[in-house]
Scaffold this motif. Structure first.
Motif, PDB file in Angstrom:
ATOM      1  N   GLY A  56      -4.047   8.354  -1.387  1.00  0.00           N
ATOM      2  CA  GLY A  56      -5.342   8.624  -1.993  1.00  0.00           C
ATOM      3  C   GLY A  56      -5.279   8.572  -3.509  1.00  0.00           C
ATOM      4  N   ILE A  57      -4.209   9.144  -4.075  1.00  0.00           N
ATOM      5  CA  ILE A  57      -4.028   9.095  -5.525  1.00  0.00           C
ATOM      6  C   ILE A  57      -3.909   7.656  -6.000  1.00  0.00           C
ATOM      7  CG2 ILE A  57      -2.405   9.645  -7.383  1.00  0.00           C
ATOM      8  CD1 ILE A  57      -1.781  12.260  -5.831  1.00  0.00           C
ATOM      9  N   THR A  58      -3.071   6.881  -5.318  1.00  0.00           N
ATOM     10  CA  THR A  58      -2.865   5.491  -5.726  1.00  0.00           C
ATOM     11  C   THR A  58      -4.174   4.716  -5.734  1.00  0.00           C
ATOM     12  OG1 THR A  58      -0.626   5.559  -4.808  1.00  0.00           O
ATOM     13  CG2 THR A  58      -1.595   3.382  -5.187  1.00  0.00           C
ATOM     14  N   ALA A  59      -4.995   4.949  -4.731  1.00  0.00           N
ATOM     15  CA  ALA A  59      -6.266   4.216  -4.625  1.00  0.00           C
ATOM     16  C   ALA A  59      -7.239   4.569  -5.733  1.00  0.00           C
ATOM     17  CB  ALA A  59      -6.900   4.496  -3.257  1.00  0.00           C
ATOM     18  N   ARG A  60      -7.087   5.733  -6.335  1.00  0.00           N
ATOM     19  CA  ARG A  60      -8.046   6.203  -7.338  1.00  0.00           C
ATOM     20  C   ARG A  60      -7.511   6.136  -8.770  1.00  0.00           C
ATOM     21  NH1 ARG A  60     -13.353   6.985  -5.461  1.00  0.00           N
ATOM     22  NH2 ARG A  60     -13.365   8.121  -3.463  1.00  0.00           N
ATOM     23  N   LEU A  61      -6.328   5.588  -8.979  1.00  0.00           N
ATOM     24  CA  LEU A  61      -5.760   5.577 -10.324  1.00  0.00           C
ATOM     25  C   LEU A  61      -6.582   4.736 -11.297  1.00  0.00           C
ATOM     26  CD1 LEU A  61      -1.926   5.371  -9.588  1.00  0.00           C
ATOM     27  CD2 LEU A  61      -3.183   7.311 -10.572  1.00  0.00           C
ATOM     28  N   GLY A  62      -7.274   3.735 -10.801  1.00  0.00           N
ATOM     29  CA  GLY A  62      -8.115   2.933 -11.680  1.00  0.00           C
ATOM     30  C   GLY A  62      -9.174   3.768 -12.388  1.00  0.00           C
ATOM     31  N   TYR A  63      -9.654   4.790 -11.718  1.00  0.00           N
ATOM     32  CA  TYR A  63     -10.639   5.697 -12.324  1.00  0.00           C
ATOM     33  C   TYR A  63     -10.066   6.346 -13.580  1.00  0.00           C
ATOM     34  CZ  TYR A  63     -13.129  10.216 -12.714  1.00  0.00           C
ATOM     35  OH  TYR A  63     -13.806  11.337 -13.172  1.00  0.00           O
ATOM     36  N   MET A 108       2.817   4.579  -5.731  1.00  0.00           N
ATOM     37  CA  MET A 108       1.972   5.250  -6.712  1.00  0.00           C
ATOM     38  C   MET A 108       2.491   5.039  -8.124  1.00  0.00           C
ATOM     39  SD  MET A 108       1.954   8.223  -8.719  1.00  0.00           S
ATOM     40  CE  MET A 108       3.189   9.231  -7.894  1.00  0.00           C
ATOM     41  N   LEU A 109       3.809   5.195  -8.314  1.00  0.00           N
ATOM     42  CA  LEU A 109       4.410   4.979  -9.628  1.00  0.00           C
ATOM     43  C   LEU A 109       4.200   3.538 -10.091  1.00  0.00           C
ATOM     44  CD1 LEU A 109       7.724   6.951  -9.086  1.00  0.00           C
ATOM     45  CD2 LEU A 109       6.090   7.402 -10.921  1.00  0.00           C
ATOM     46  N   ALA A 110       4.395   2.604  -9.204  1.00  0.00           N
ATOM     47  CA  ALA A 110       4.229   1.197  -9.577  1.00  0.00           C
ATOM     48  C   ALA A 110       2.798   0.899  -9.985  1.00  0.00           C
ATOM     49  CB  ALA A 110       4.656   0.293  -8.409  1.00  0.00           C
ATOM     50  N   ARG A 111       1.831   1.424  -9.238  1.00  0.00           N
ATOM     51  CA  ARG A 111       0.429   1.172  -9.574  1.00  0.00           C
ATOM     52  C   ARG A 111       0.053   1.835 -10.895  1.00  0.00           C
ATOM     53  NH1 ARG A 111      -3.647  -1.990 -10.350  1.00  0.00           N
ATOM     54  NH2 ARG A 111      -5.699  -1.072  -9.920  1.00  0.00           N
ATOM     55  N   ALA A 112       0.524   3.060 -11.114  1.00  0.00           N
ATOM     56  CA  ALA A 112       0.223   3.741 -12.375  1.00  0.00           C
ATOM     57  C   ALA A 112       0.771   2.947 -13.552  1.00  0.00           C
ATOM     58  CB  ALA A 112       0.811   5.146 -12.358  1.00  0.00           C
ATOM     59  N   HIS A 113       2.011   2.493 -13.454  1.00  0.00           N
ATOM     60  CA  HIS A 113       2.609   1.732 -14.551  1.00  0.00           C
ATOM     61  C   HIS A 113       1.901   0.399 -14.746  1.00  0.00           C
ATOM     62  CE1 HIS A 113       6.545   4.214 -13.999  1.00  0.00           C
ATOM     63  NE2 HIS A 113       5.685   4.821 -14.783  1.00  0.00           N
ATOM     64  N   GLU A 114       1.449  -0.200 -13.668  1.00  0.00           N
ATOM     65  CA  GLU A 114       0.684  -1.447 -13.766  1.00  0.00           C
ATOM     66  C   GLU A 114      -0.591  -1.228 -14.574  1.00  0.00           C
ATOM     67  OE1 GLU A 114      -1.979  -3.646 -10.484  1.00  0.00           O
ATOM     68  OE2 GLU A 114       0.167  -3.694 -10.027  1.00  0.00           O
ATOM     69  N   LEU A 115      -1.187  -0.032 -14.447  1.00  0.00           N
ATOM     70  CA  LEU A 115      -2.429   0.298 -15.162  1.00  0.00           C
ATOM     71  C   LEU A 115      -2.175   0.854 -16.555  1.00  0.00           C
ATOM     72  CD1 LEU A 115      -4.319   2.000 -12.193  1.00  0.00           C
ATOM     73  CD2 LEU A 115      -4.968  -0.160 -13.309  1.00  0.00           C
ATOM     74  N   GLY A 116      -0.905   0.954 -16.939  1.00  0.00           N
ATOM     75  CA  GLY A 116      -0.586   1.483 -18.254  1.00  0.00           C
ATOM     76  C   GLY A 116      -0.533   2.995 -18.320  1.00  0.00           C
TER      77      GLY A 116
END
Length: 597
Positions: A56-63, A108-116
């Protein structure tokens, strides 16, 4: 628990005098970062079980990337029996199945780092869960064993050891010791638990404990985390001899409390609630030995090179000169400024804590780390709508005096606008960007905070600030997840505060936060200098923040009082409507570029 206050300070520096110098434009990322706290149980539920999780966190990191924060901090997601919402850790190297798997954490870590976005995780080193393999081994091994030496086990006092080793209470209520039954069925030693009975304190005089946590740091650094928020950072080391303590026991000295399972026929104790705040005489908090631990940890993190991995201290310590010791250049990088969080809505104390905090941290070369809400305190949109003359409440129940919701939100918006203009770093608690209030009418039967249960409901506790946040009005659990039964119930008021009700809406609290974070970055306010402005008065906090290139912003906050005429200049933002006559009404903050700048 109590109110942390700034050290006594002289009258504010004269207007125009530099209070805090500008930071270097190429300073480390953490010196001015805005970090968003995610409480995993309550942010986004992907599988519909009513509990938030890592997918759920990973899906909402773009926000969060769109919000404009620099990093996220996640409260514990480790394997845990959840007697204290995950702060009772049974395995520091694995994910509790309620939240997902190690693979989910990696994603989750990978997606967060992808988003900066950088990612901090919670580390809980003062205690483990009683279900941790170490504690189970300690119970099986018996007195005098190496296994028991990892925890604070002691023989009891009295003829048959029937009295606890000292008089220390627990933060959650009741005594801070529990007696074990030995393998032969006889009453045995006592173990210390400054928190829940299922959270035995570790003994940090034991080299094995040091080695274990350095290993845990490396485990998560190797997986890519960018830092650690350290729980109860001021509590790891206890005074030699564990002496009795006769200091302040907290806000609820007369509360009848219960520390969990006791011997048959044993009555509840009237020992109050241990104050979490360190004082000069408290033998369980803020002992000098903690600093050796953090120097060793800093060495571990520095070994990974740049970009810097960081440590942030949750240390309820006064005076602020003691707190500054945690952020010397060979220890932690940040320490929450709880004195700022605890300061009432009053101009003079607010200005005093800002100046004192900046000066003591400048003395050790550290940034100040501002915060207004987190998972342990009443949300500031409600807290600032309460009577400001008393101590901060530990929760608000339905039969307590209720916050003035309109006043609280107006003050919260103003307070946040002031905070995000201050030099240094800042933490934002999930949902505060929506203006979420505390859930103050939650039924007792659904409460889960151990403080509520150990004090038999006399202390409301922290459930009201931990309620799942709303994403979509009218959806099941307001968009928190596909199910309609979140782990804590959401108040009706949250529906109209959902993300989809505020996105793109001028004047909404969400759009205010987005604007604050964008302008903070554009004007480099986190790395700016600070000087008081002549507008400071009994009801006004006003300061000028200036970047090294001369970009200056005047920040004016009215704390009650009459409307204040605004000086000439370009208004960059205001936390609330401005008067048609060009005045700033009560409980409002404005950022403007002065006409003379």
């Amino acid at each position: 628990m109590g109110r942390v206050t700034a050290a006594t300070t002289p009258p504010l520096t004269a207007a125009g005098t530099l209070v805090h110098p500008a930071d270097s434009p190429d300073a480390e990322w953490w010196r001015d970062a805005v970090i968003y706290q995610i409480y995993p149980r309550s942010w986004a539920d992907a599988d519909g079980d009513g509990i938030g999780d890592l997918p759920g966190i990973t899906a909402r990191l773009g926000y969060l990337a769109e919000l404009g924060v620099d990093a996220v901090w996640l409260s514990p997601f480790y394997v845990s029996p959840m007697n204290d919402a995950g702060y009772d850790v049974a395995d520091y190297r694995d994910i509790d199945p309620r939240f997902g798997t190690l693979e989910d954490a990696d994603a989750m870590l990978a997606r967060a780092h992808e988003l900066g976005l950088k990612v901090l995780v919670d580390l809980v080193p003062n205690h483990t869960s009683s279900e941790h393999e170490w504690f189970r081994a300690a119970l099986a091994a018996g007195p005098g064993s190496p296994e028991r030496a990892r925890y604070v086990f002691r023989d009891g006092r009295g003829t048959d050891g029937e009295q606890p080793p000292n008089n220390w209470p627990s933060v959650f209520g009741g005594r801070g010791w529990s007696r074990v039954t030995e393998a032969d069925g006889t009453p045995g030693q006592w173990y210390l638990h400054l928190f829940d009975v299922t959270q035995p304190d570790l003994d940090w005089t034991n080299p094995e404990v040091h080695a274990e946590f350095e290993s845990v740091l490396r485990f998560w650094c190797d997986r890519g985390v960018d830092g650690f928020r350290v729980d109860v950072a001021h509590g790891l080391v206890k005074r030699d001899g564990l002496p009795d303590w006769h200091g302040k026991v907290g806000l609820y000295d007369d509360v009848v409390t219960d520390d969990g399972p006791q011997e048959e026929g044993s009555p509840p104790e009237e020992s109050g609630v241990l104050d979490h705040n360190a004082t000069s005489d408290s033998p369980m908090w803020d002992q000098d030995g903690v600093h050796d631990i953090y120097r060793a940890w800093r060495t571990v993190l520095d070994s990974y090179g740049r970009p810097d991995r960081i440590l942030c201290a949750e240390a309820w310590v006064t005076p602020d000169t003691r707190l500054a010791l945690y952020v010397r250049d060979d220890e932690m990088h940040q320490a929450f400024n709880f004195a700022f969080l605890e300061t009432p809505w009053d101009a003079a104390p607010l200005a005093a804590v800002v100046e004192s905090s900046l000066r003591v941290n400048d003395d050790v070369g550290a940034p100040t780390t501002w915060v207004l809400s987190n998972h342990d305190v009443v949300r500031h949109a409600s807290r600032l709508g309460l009577d400001q003359s008393g101590p901060r409440p530990n929760g608000v129940a339905a039969d307590d005096p209720q916050p003035d919701a309109e006043l609280g939100l107006r003050r919260a918006r103003a307070a946040t606008a002031m905070m995000l203009a201050l030099p240094g770093g800042a933490y934002v608690y999930q949902g505060e960007e929506l203006g979420l209030p505390e859930h103050t009418t939650m039924p007792d039967e659904v409460r889960q905070d151990p403080t509520f249960h150990h004090t038999h409901g006399e202390v409301t506790g922290r459930d009201g600030c931990r309620v799942p946040i709303p994403w979509t009005k009218g959806a099941p659990s307001m968009g928190f997840g596909p199910g309609d039964h979140p782990w804590l119930p959401q108040p009706e008021a949250y529906d109209d505060l959902a993300v989809d009700q505020q996105e793109g809406v001028p004047g909404s609290t969400l759009e205010l936060y987005r604007t604050l974070l964008r302008l903070r970055r554009e004007h480099r306010l986190g790395r700016a200098s600070l000087a008081w402005d002549e507008l400071c008065s009994e009801h006004v906090v006003a300061f000028r923040v200036s970047a090294r290139d001369g970009d200056e912003v005047l920040v004016v906050t009215t704390v009650g009082g009459d409307p204040v005429p605004l000086p000439a200049g370009e208004v960059l933002l205001a936390s609330g409507p401005l008067g048609e006559d060009g005045t700033l009404g009560p409980d409002t903050t404005v950022w403007l570029r002065p006409a003379t700048a």
